[in-house]
Motif scaffolding. Sequence first.
Motif, PDB file in Angstrom:
ATOM      1  N   TYR A  99     -13.304  -6.687  78.164  1.00 33.43           N
ATOM      2  CA  TYR A  99     -12.204  -7.239  77.373  1.00 33.43           C
ATOM      3  C   TYR A  99     -12.661  -8.494  76.636  1.00 33.43           C
ATOM      4  O   TYR A  99     -12.292  -8.716  75.493  1.00 33.43           O
ATOM      5  N   GLN A 100     -13.497  -9.289  77.309  1.00 32.42           N
ATOM      6  CA  GLN A 100     -13.939 -10.530  76.677  1.00 32.42           C
ATOM      7  C   GLN A 100     -15.154 -10.329  75.789  1.00 32.42           C
ATOM      8  O   GLN A 100     -15.248 -10.917  74.724  1.00 32.42           O
ATOM      9  N   PHE A 101     -16.114  -9.535  76.254  1.00 35.97           N
ATOM     10  CA  PHE A 101     -17.402  -9.488  75.576  1.00 35.97           C
ATOM     11  C   PHE A 101     -17.624  -8.221  74.763  1.00 35.97           C
ATOM     12  O   PHE A 101     -18.621  -8.113  74.057  1.00 35.97           O
ATOM     13  N   GLN A 102     -16.716  -7.245  74.876  1.00 32.09           N
ATOM     14  CA  GLN A 102     -16.834  -6.008  74.101  1.00 32.09           C
ATOM     15  C   GLN A 102     -18.152  -5.296  74.351  1.00 32.09           C
ATOM     16  O   GLN A 102     -18.704  -4.680  73.438  1.00 32.09           O
ATOM     17  N   GLU A 103     -18.658  -5.401  75.565  1.00 34.64           N
ATOM     18  CA  GLU A 103     -19.804  -4.575  75.923  1.00 34.64           C
ATOM     19  C   GLU A 103     -19.768  -4.351  77.431  1.00 34.64           C
ATOM     20  O   GLU A 103     -19.037  -5.027  78.145  1.00 34.64           O
ATOM     21  N   LYS A 141     -28.470  -2.804  79.699  1.00 33.78           N
ATOM     22  CA  LYS A 141     -29.551  -2.967  78.727  1.00 33.78           C
ATOM     23  C   LYS A 141     -30.539  -4.048  79.149  1.00 33.78           C
ATOM     24  O   LYS A 141     -31.611  -4.171  78.579  1.00 33.78           O
ATOM     25  N   TYR A 142     -30.179  -4.873  80.134  1.00 34.32           N
ATOM     26  CA  TYR A 142     -31.061  -5.965  80.547  1.00 34.32           C
ATOM     27  C   TYR A 142     -32.123  -5.487  81.528  1.00 34.32           C
ATOM     28  O   TYR A 142     -33.286  -5.858  81.432  1.00 34.32           O
ATOM     29  N   HIS A 143     -31.701  -4.690  82.535  1.00 35.84           N
ATOM     30  CA  HIS A 143     -32.639  -4.309  83.596  1.00 35.84           C
ATOM     31  C   HIS A 143     -32.750  -2.808  83.812  1.00 35.84           C
ATOM     32  O   HIS A 143     -33.363  -2.371  84.779  1.00 35.84           O
TER      33      HIS A 143
ATOM     34  N   TYR B  67     -22.322 -18.971  81.311  1.00 34.76           N
ATOM     35  CA  TYR B  67     -22.539 -17.563  81.618  1.00 34.76           C
ATOM     36  C   TYR B  67     -24.027 -17.246  81.612  1.00 34.76           C
ATOM     37  O   TYR B  67     -24.536 -16.555  82.498  1.00 34.76           O
ATOM     38  N   LEU B  73     -29.085 -14.054  81.935  1.00 35.91           N
ATOM     39  CA  LEU B  73     -29.215 -13.168  80.789  1.00 35.91           C
ATOM     40  C   LEU B  73     -28.889 -13.925  79.510  1.00 35.91           C
ATOM     41  O   LEU B  73     -28.147 -14.893  79.543  1.00 35.91           O
ATOM     42  N   THR B  74     -29.423 -13.459  78.382  1.00 40.08           N
ATOM     43  CA  THR B  74     -29.044 -14.039  77.092  1.00 40.08           C
ATOM     44  C   THR B  74     -28.039 -13.110  76.443  1.00 40.08           C
ATOM     45  O   THR B  74     -28.295 -11.916  76.289  1.00 40.08           O
ATOM     46  N   LEU B  75     -26.895 -13.650  76.059  1.00 38.41           N
ATOM     47  CA  LEU B  75     -25.866 -12.823  75.448  1.00 38.41           C
ATOM     48  C   LEU B  75     -26.276 -12.393  74.050  1.00 38.41           C
ATOM     49  O   LEU B  75     -26.899 -13.159  73.312  1.00 38.41           O
ATOM     50  N   SER B  76     -25.890 -11.170  73.691  1.00 34.56           N
ATOM     51  CA  SER B  76     -26.112 -10.740  72.309  1.00 34.56           C
ATOM     52  C   SER B  76     -25.125 -11.471  71.407  1.00 34.56           C
ATOM     53  O   SER B  76     -24.099 -11.968  71.870  1.00 34.56           O
ATOM     54  N   HIS B  78     -23.191 -10.160  69.252  1.00 29.81           N
ATOM     55  CA  HIS B  78     -21.967  -9.368  69.320  1.00 29.81           C
ATOM     56  C   HIS B  78     -21.084  -9.803  70.489  1.00 29.81           C
ATOM     57  O   HIS B  78     -19.882 -10.036  70.322  1.00 29.81           O
ATOM     58  N   ALA B  79     -21.669  -9.916  71.684  1.00 27.10           N
ATOM     59  CA  ALA B  79     -20.887 -10.278  72.867  1.00 27.10           C
ATOM     60  C   ALA B  79     -20.333 -11.694  72.745  1.00 27.10           C
ATOM     61  O   ALA B  79     -19.166 -11.942  73.053  1.00 27.10           O
ATOM     62  N   HIS B  82     -17.489 -11.863  70.228  1.00 22.81           N
ATOM     63  CA  HIS B  82     -16.258 -11.297  70.764  1.00 22.81           C
ATOM     64  C   HIS B  82     -15.606 -12.200  71.786  1.00 22.81           C
ATOM     65  O   HIS B  82     -14.381 -12.279  71.874  1.00 22.81           O
ATOM     66  N   TRP B  83     -16.420 -12.885  72.587  1.00 22.43           N
ATOM     67  CA  TRP B  83     -15.852 -13.840  73.534  1.00 22.43           C
ATOM     68  C   TRP B  83     -15.097 -14.936  72.780  1.00 22.43           C
ATOM     69  O   TRP B  83     -13.981 -15.321  73.156  1.00 22.43           O
ATOM     70  N   ARG B  86     -11.857 -13.655  71.456  1.00 24.29           N
ATOM     71  CA  ARG B  86     -10.886 -13.506  72.540  1.00 24.29           C
ATOM     72  C   ARG B  86     -10.267 -14.860  72.876  1.00 24.29           C
ATOM     73  O   ARG B  86      -9.048 -14.962  73.106  1.00 24.29           O
ATOM     74  N   ASP B  90      -6.313 -15.451  72.571  1.00 28.75           N
ATOM     75  CA  ASP B  90      -5.507 -15.840  73.731  1.00 28.75           C
ATOM     76  C   ASP B  90      -4.751 -17.140  73.475  1.00 28.75           C
ATOM     77  O   ASP B  90      -3.627 -17.309  73.944  1.00 28.75           O
ATOM     78  N   GLU B 109     -31.384  -6.538  69.693  1.00 29.79           N
ATOM     79  CA  GLU B 109     -30.617  -5.293  69.539  1.00 29.79           C
ATOM     80  C   GLU B 109     -30.174  -5.077  68.118  1.00 29.79           C
ATOM     81  O   GLU B 109     -30.342  -4.024  67.527  1.00 29.79           O
TER      82      GLU B 109
END
Lengths: 246, 200
Positions: A99-103, A141-143, B67, B73-76, B78-79, B82-83, B86, B90, B109
């Motif tokens: 919902y937050q990150f769309q993935e 996709k990470y591991h 996060y 991890l490194t966020l894309s 896109h992610a 979108h955060w 959101r 909200d 990616e």
Amino acid sequence: MARRYDSRTTIFSPEGRLFQVEYAMEAISHAGTAVGILTKDGVVLAAEKKVTSQLLESTGIAEKMYKIDEHVVCAVAGITADANILINYARTAAQQFTYQFQEPTPVEGLIQTLCDLKQGYTQFGGLRPFGVSFLCAGWDKYHGFQLYKSDPSGNYGGWKATSIGAGHQAASSILKSDYKEEITLDEALALATKILSKTMDSTQLGPEKLEFATLTKVDGKLVLRTFSPDEITKLLETIKSTGSDK
Amino acid sequence: MDSLIGITGKDFVIFVADTAQARSILKMKGDEDKIMVVDDSKMFAMAGDTGDRTTFCEYVKRNLKLYEIRSGLTLSTHAAAHWTRRALADALRQGPYETNLLFGGWDSEAGASLYYLDYLGSMHKMPFAIQGYASNFVLSIFDRYYKEDLTIPEGLDLAKLCIAELNKRFLLAQPNWAIKVIKKGDDGKASLEVIVPAKQ
């Protein structure tokens, strides 16, 4: 001697043990064995069902295998009612991430969230811990493909092959000798079947006693598969005919 | 009124931002940096009054960082975009953040990506984007001269064209512009470069 420190989950014993957590693990050691094997092409989960009766209506509600999201499936050992709560929590957590990150949620993150919840029940609130251990198979996709085991204490680890439940010690020793990193998915299915046949009480293997799930990639797309009773029958026949269960 | 321009090309995103901080007819500051860097692979260009603009972007930046540290991890792009969306959505029906943004970055990616967000929580992934009155002047420049797979020098030339047009025709145009670029480095990872700093 241990009696004085039994009833409150939130107290250490003088030896530094949390008895309620240990008793929860004891409950799990009576549950049907579940085995998980990580291969290059995917992950295999296999489990022995304990609740079997000819009178049982097989409506497709699984006892051992649960889909958490399109890319995560888990096998359960322990108190089924407790497991249901945790499965629901994991499913909600997975969707909240999306919902937050769309993935899709990274698998370890999901396990971490679940284990944080379990740990809470060992430290505050005065409620007993969950009597459930999980084997979680997932892909991100990470591991890539991953296999995690978690227990009532809230600890978890990443594994190449492992087991939980009644026959887990016997299962793990067979895995130690028979698991190779280059194992293929089909070999892993056969190995898992062989292990369960050795650890189960009854000698005959069939769809009434076993559940299987696999997570693989077909044509580059992730495929999460929980086997139907007919598929299990076919799988067992294939394994028998190729003789790979010896 | 803030003018923010984002341009994507082959494995890079360029942000151009004016550096004026004004209230009514008074220009309080001429060296404000409106391009906030999240990390080597992601950045914001922010429009709006300083309060909401910096508060919101700090909030997003810190949460994304948290996060990434927690998960390893490194966020894309896109992610992360979108955060951000959101968070805006909200807040909309509680206490909206009055800030419009451009969010850009590079990851393995998707390559270079650019997202246009507004304070109502709408978001669009675009090859080039402009916030503010500047869009009235600069969109036509892009329509004429933008093409896919620009190189960084070509992207910077395009940015110069936009700035020249604004300086000539926009009443409130500013003399000073900050420029930053995020690109795929020689090692295959994202890297950030400040082409023109806000403070000179």
